[in-house]
Design a protein around this motif. Structure first.
Motif, PDB file in Angstrom:
ATOM      1  N   HIS A  91       0.828  -1.198   0.000  1.00 18.78           N
ATOM      2  CA  HIS A  91       0.000   0.000   0.000  1.00 18.78           C
ATOM      3  C   HIS A  91       0.869   1.257   0.000  1.00 18.78           C
ATOM      4  O   HIS A  91       2.047   1.219   0.321  1.00 18.78           O
ATOM      5  N   GLU A  92       0.258   2.393  -0.360  1.00 24.31           N
ATOM      6  CA  GLU A  92       0.959   3.663  -0.281  1.00 24.31           C
ATOM      7  C   GLU A  92       1.186   4.022   1.191  1.00 24.31           C
ATOM      8  O   GLU A  92       0.476   3.557   2.084  1.00 24.31           O
ATOM      9  N   THR A  93       2.181   4.873   1.432  1.00 27.04           N
ATOM     10  CA  THR A  93       2.639   5.163   2.790  1.00 27.04           C
ATOM     11  C   THR A  93       1.523   5.541   3.768  1.00 27.04           C
ATOM     12  O   THR A  93       1.466   4.981   4.872  1.00 27.04           O
ATOM     13  N   PRO A  94       0.644   6.489   3.453  1.00 25.93           N
ATOM     14  CA  PRO A  94      -0.366   6.850   4.460  1.00 25.93           C
ATOM     15  C   PRO A  94      -1.255   5.673   4.842  1.00 25.93           C
ATOM     16  O   PRO A  94      -1.611   5.511   6.014  1.00 25.93           O
ATOM     17  N   ILE A  95      -1.587   4.845   3.874  1.00 25.33           N
ATOM     18  CA  ILE A  95      -2.460   3.703   4.161  1.00 25.33           C
ATOM     19  C   ILE A  95      -1.717   2.661   4.994  1.00 25.33           C
ATOM     20  O   ILE A  95      -2.307   2.013   5.865  1.00 25.33           O
ATOM     21  N   GLN A  96      -0.415   2.514   4.761  1.00 22.67           N
ATOM     22  CA  GLN A  96       0.387   1.630   5.612  1.00 22.67           C
ATOM     23  C   GLN A  96       0.260   2.031   7.079  1.00 22.67           C
ATOM     24  O   GLN A  96       0.101   1.174   7.956  1.00 22.67           O
ATOM     25  N   THR A  97       0.354   3.339   7.344  1.00 26.01           N
ATOM     26  CA  THR A  97       0.324   3.787   8.738  1.00 26.01           C
ATOM     27  C   THR A  97      -1.029   3.502   9.375  1.00 26.01           C
ATOM     28  O   THR A  97      -1.097   3.163  10.563  1.00 26.01           O
ATOM     29  N   ARG A  98      -2.098   3.629   8.605  1.00 28.02           N
ATOM     30  CA  ARG A  98      -3.437   3.339   9.156  1.00 28.02           C
ATOM     31  C   ARG A  98      -3.551   1.857   9.501  1.00 28.02           C
ATOM     32  O   ARG A  98      -4.032   1.483  10.580  1.00 28.02           O
ATOM     33  N   ILE A  99      -3.131   0.994   8.579  1.00 28.44           N
ATOM     34  CA  ILE A  99      -3.252  -0.444   8.791  1.00 28.44           C
ATOM     35  C   ILE A  99      -2.426  -0.886   9.994  1.00 28.44           C
ATOM     36  O   ILE A  99      -2.907  -1.614  10.878  1.00 28.44           O
ATOM     37  N   LEU A 100      -1.163  -0.465  10.038  1.00 27.61           N
ATOM     38  CA  LEU A 100      -0.285  -0.893  11.125  1.00 27.61           C
ATOM     39  C   LEU A 100      -0.795  -0.400  12.469  1.00 27.61           C
ATOM     40  O   LEU A 100      -0.777  -1.153  13.464  1.00 27.61           O
ATOM     41  N   ASN A 101      -1.245   0.842  12.534  1.00 31.25           N
ATOM     42  CA  ASN A 101      -1.738   1.361  13.798  1.00 31.25           C
ATOM     43  C   ASN A 101      -2.993   0.621  14.243  1.00 31.25           C
ATOM     44  O   ASN A 101      -3.169   0.324  15.438  1.00 31.25           O
ATOM     45  N   ARG A 102      -3.862   0.289  13.312  1.00 27.28           N
ATOM     46  CA  ARG A 102      -5.095  -0.424  13.684  1.00 27.28           C
ATOM     47  C   ARG A 102      -4.781  -1.803  14.258  1.00 27.28           C
ATOM     48  O   ARG A 102      -5.385  -2.228  15.249  1.00 27.28           O
ATOM     49  N   PHE A 103      -3.838  -2.508  13.641  1.00 28.19           N
ATOM     50  CA  PHE A 103      -3.446  -3.816  14.171  1.00 28.19           C
ATOM     51  C   PHE A 103      -2.846  -3.678  15.571  1.00 28.19           C
ATOM     52  O   PHE A 103      -3.137  -4.481  16.464  1.00 28.19           O
ATOM     53  N   GLN A 104      -2.003  -2.670  15.770  1.00 32.11           N
ATOM     54  CA  GLN A 104      -1.376  -2.514  17.078  1.00 32.11           C
ATOM     55  C   GLN A 104      -2.375  -2.067  18.142  1.00 32.11           C
ATOM     56  O   GLN A 104      -2.229  -2.428  19.314  1.00 32.11           O
ATOM     57  N   ILE A 105      -3.389  -1.323  17.757  1.00 33.90           N
ATOM     58  CA  ILE A 105      -4.458  -0.999  18.700  1.00 33.90           C
ATOM     59  C   ILE A 105      -5.155  -2.278  19.139  1.00 33.90           C
ATOM     60  O   ILE A 105      -5.505  -2.451  20.319  1.00 33.90           O
ATOM     61  N   ALA A 106      -5.353  -3.207  18.200  1.00 35.94           N
ATOM     62  CA  ALA A 106      -5.994  -4.486  18.546  1.00 35.94           C
ATOM     63  C   ALA A 106      -5.161  -5.245  19.574  1.00 35.94           C
ATOM     64  O   ALA A 106      -5.692  -5.766  20.569  1.00 35.94           O
ATOM     65  N   PHE A 107      -3.851  -5.327  19.326  1.00 36.94           N
ATOM     66  CA  PHE A 107      -2.988  -6.008  20.297  1.00 36.94           C
ATOM     67  C   PHE A 107      -3.077  -5.320  21.661  1.00 36.94           C
ATOM     68  O   PHE A 107      -3.195  -5.990  22.697  1.00 36.94           O
TER      69      PHE A 107
END
Length: 585
Positions: A91-107
Motif C-alpha cells: 500500500h501507499e505510505t499513508p495507508i500503511q500507517t493506518r493499517i499498522l496502527n489499527r493492528f497494534q491498537i488491537a494487540f
C-alpha cells in the motif's frame, strides 16, 4: 471446482475453530463469572468441567528462534507482525500507517481487556469488554486475544491477503481464519453496544478468543467512520457510494489548482516551447493555455516496464481535514502549519541533479532503507530490545508499538494536511518542463552516472503520488525519534542505544545484484542522527527540494512527545512492570 474446494476447506476450518473455541470458553463458568443474561437474549450452553489451560499457549506451540528468545507470547506477536509486513507494504505510505496502527491498537486493547486499569487505545476509556478476574490476566491470554483480534481485522484491512495471516505460525497452529465471529455479529448487531459485547463475552466465559473477537468487531465499526474512507463508502463528491466503491478514495474532489495559488515558475525555455510541452506531457491536466508553468502538483506518468502507462492520482488527499488522529484533536492538526517556501526552481533543480550525481552505495541504500517507513521503527525497536533483552516483555512490546504506530499515523495526517494545502510540484515535473540540455547525473538503475538530457532526469526511487512540500518522511522520522527518546527511558530506564542495520551486497531493490558492491552497515549513534539521515535521504534520492525537509521537522516538532503523553495515559503514567526476578539459588 477449485474455488468450491477452497470455500469448503475454509468453512471446515471455521467450523473446527468454532468447536475449539466452544471447548475453550469454559473457564469462567466454574469461577462463577456468569450472571443472568436473559435481558440480553442470551442462552448460555451447558458446559463441562472448566479447563484453565485454555488461557495458556499450549506446550506444543513450536518455538521459532529466528523471532528471538521465548516466551512464546512474544514470539507469537512478532510472527504475526512479520507475516503481514509484505502485504502492508503493498500500500501507499499513508495507508500503511493506518493499517499498522489499527493492528497494534488491537494487540494493545487485548492487553487492556486482561488488565484491571489500562485504557482502550482508541477511546482512552476502559475497554468495552474487560475480564474482571485478576487470575486470568495472563500474558498468554492477552496474546491469544490479540491473535483473534488481528484475525478479525485482517479481512477488512488486508482483504485480499488472508493467506498472509492464515499461513502464519500462530494462526495455523490455532486453526484461526480471518473475519468476524458470526455468532457475535448475530448476537450483537450493533458493534458499539458495549453492554451487548460484554454480555456475549461473559457468556463465552471470557475466553481469549472471544475477547479478541469482540475487540476486532468494535474496531471494525469504529474504523468505518475514521475519516480515511477505508471502505470507499463516500465518493469524491462527498456523496454515499452505492456500488463499485473504491477503498481510500478521495472524498473532496481534490484539484491542485483549487488548493493553492500556484505561482508561475520560470524554467529556462520560451513560452511557446513551454506551451507545446505542457500540451504533450500534461494534456488534460493543463489548466491554462498561456504557456506559463505553475508550481502546482502535477500527476506524474508511471509505467510497469511492460508497456502499460498511467497517470498518478494524489493518494488520500482528504485525510488532512477528515482523518481522526490518535494523540491530538482534529483542531490541533489544523493548527500545525508551515509557510509556503520561496523556491528558486532553477537553483533547486541544479541541486537535485548534483545530489543524484553524487550518490554512492551508502547513500543509495540509505535512500532505499528509509523509503520503507516501517524500517525506521523496526531498527530502533531492535536496538532497544538487543539492550534490554528479557525485560522486553509482550506487554511492553505492545505498548511500544501502539505508540510508535500512532506517531507514524498522526505524522502522516499532519503532513498530508499541509501537502494538500500547498499542493507544490515535484522535482521531476520541473525538470521535464526545463531545457533539454545534457547534464552529468544518475542515468537510471544500473546505468551509473553519465550524460543525459536534463528533462529526462528522474529520482533514484519512485516518487510517491502526492505533493512535494513538506516531506512526510521527515515528519514521520522526527515524530518517531521524539517518541522513542521519551518512551525508552520511561519504560526501561535507559537511553535509546545506537542503531544499525547490515545491508548485504547486491540486496538493492533498485539495482539488485549490483548495489551495494559489498556488505555495508548503516549506523547511527543517536536517534537524532538517524532521523536527520532519514530526511537527508529524501534529498539525496532526488525526491524533494531543500526546504521540504527542514519544514517537515518544524511542522512535526513536539508531535512525538504528544504521542508519548497519549501512550502513557493508557497505563496511568506508570511503566509496565518487567518480568519477575528469578529467585536466588
Amino acid at each position: 471446482e477449485k474455488t468450491n474446494l477452497v470455500t469448503a476447506a475454509r468453512r471446515q476450518k471455521s467450523a473446527d475453530r468454532a468447536i475449539k473455541m466452544r471447548r475453550s470458553h469454559q473457564t469462567m463458568y466454574a469461577l462463577g463469572a456468569l450472571t443472568s443474561l436473559a435481558a440480553h437474549g442470551f442462552v448460555c450452553p451447558d458446559v463441562p468441567e472448566p479447563d484453565l489451560a485454555a488461557f495458556v499457549i499450549p506446550e506444543a506451540y513450536p518455538l521459532d528462534f529466528s523471532l528471538g528468545p521465548p516466551p512464546k507470547a512474544r514470539q507469537l506477536l512478532l510472527a504475526l507482525i512479520f507475516a503481514r509486513t509484505d502485504a502492508v507494504l503493498e500500500h501507499e505510505t499513508p495507508i500503511q500507517t493506518r493499517i499498522l496502527n489499527r493492528f497494534q491498537i488491537a494487540f494493545w486493547n487485548c492487553v487492556a481487556a486482561f488488565h484491571p486499569t489500562y485504557l482502550d487505545a482508541w477511546t482512552l476509556e476502559r475497554p468495552s469488554v474487560s475480564v474482571p478476574f485478576d487470575e486470568l490476566h495472563t500474558t498468554d491470554a492477552r496474546a491469544m486475544c490479540g491473535l483473534a483480534a488481528v484475525g478479525g481485522l485482517h479481512a477488512f484491512l488486508l482483504p485480499d491477503r488472508d493467506a498472509a495471516f492464515e499461513e502464519s505460525l500462530p494462526a495455523s497452529f490455532f486453526n484461526m481464519t480471518t473475519g468476524l465471529d458470526d455468532d457475535l455479529v448475530a448476537a450483537c448487531p450493533d458493534a458499539l453496544n458495549a453492554t451487548c459485547l460484554a454480555a456475549w463475552v461473559e457468556c463465552e466465559g471470557y475466553a481469549p478468543f472471544a475477547v479478541g473477537a469482540a475487540v476486532a468487531y468494535e474496531l471494525v465499526a469504529r474504523g468505518a467512520d475514521d475519516g480515511w474512507n477505508g471502505e470507499g463508502a463516500i465518493t469524491k463528491y462527498g456523496t454515499p457510494c452505492t456500488g463499485n466503491c473504491r477503498p481510500y478514495g478521495d472524498t473532496t474532489n481534490y484539484e491542485p489548482s483549487r488548493m493553492s495559488d500556484c505561482a508561475t515558475i520560470a524554467v529556462g525555455v520560451s513560452k511557446e516551447e513551454r506551451r507545446r510541452r505542457r500540451r504533450l506531457q500534461f494534456g488534460a491536466y493543463t489548466t491554462d493555455d498561456t504557456g506559463d508553468d505553475t508550481a502546482c502538483w502535477v500527476p506524474l506518468e508511471e509505467d510497469d516496464g511492460r508497456g502499460y502507462f498511467l497517470r498518478q492520482q494524489h493518494v488520500t488527499p482528504h485525510i488532512g481535514p477528515h482523518a481522526i488522529p490518535r494523540s491530538m484533536s482534529m483542531a490541533d492538526v489544523q493548527a500545525r502549519s508551515v509557510a509556503k517556501p520561496a523556491y528558486d526552481y532553477a537553483l533547486e533543480t541544479d541541486l537535485v541533479i548534483e545530489r543524484l550525481a553524487a550518490l554512492d552505495d551508502y547513500q543509495k541504500m540509505q535512500v532505499e532503507f528509509f523509503d520503507v517507513k516501517l524500517n525506521y521503527t523496526t531498527m530502533l525497536a531492535f536496538a532497544v530490545n538487543s539492550r534490554v533483552r528479557e525485560a522486553s516483555t509482550y506487554e511492553r512490546l505492545c505498548f511500544l508499538f501502539v505508540g510508535s504506530t500512532a506517531a507514524e499515523h498522526d505524522s502522516v495526517i499532519v503532513a498530508w494536511n499541509e501537502k494538500v494545502r500547498h499542493s507544490l510540484i515535484r522535482p521531476t515535473t520541473v525538470l521535464e518542463a526545463g531545457p533539454s540540455v545534457l547534464v552529468e547525473t544518475f542515468a537510471g538503475p544500473t546505468e551509473g552516472v553519465r550524460a543525459i538530457n536534463r528533462d529526462q532526469v528522474e529520482p533514484y526511487i519512485r516518487i510517491m503520488p502526492h505533493a512535494e512540500f513538506p516531506s512526510a518522511s521527515g515528519c514521520i522520522c522526527k515524530s518517531v525519534q521524539e517518541y522513542y527518546d521519551a518512551v525508552v527511558p520511561f519504560m526501561y530506564g535507559i537511553e535509546v542505544p545506537p542503531s544499525s542495520v547490515v545491508v548485504p551486497a547486491g540486496s538493492s531493490r533498485v539495482e539488485p545484484g549490483l548495489t551495494p558492491a559489498e556488505d555495508l552497515t548503516l549506523a547511527y549513534a543517536t536517534t537524532v542522527d538517524s532521523a536527520l539521515a532519514c530526511g537527508q535521504s529524501r534529498l539525496d534520492g532526488g525526491l524533494h527540494f531543500t526546504a521540504a525537509i527542514n519544514a517537515s521537522y518544524a511542522l512535526c516538532d513536539g508531535l512525538g512527545l504528544g504521542v508519548f503523553e497519549y501512550a502513557t495515559s493508557l497505563v496511568g503514567g506508570v511503566p509496565i512492570p518487567g518480568p519477575p526476578t528469578p529467585p536466588e539459588a
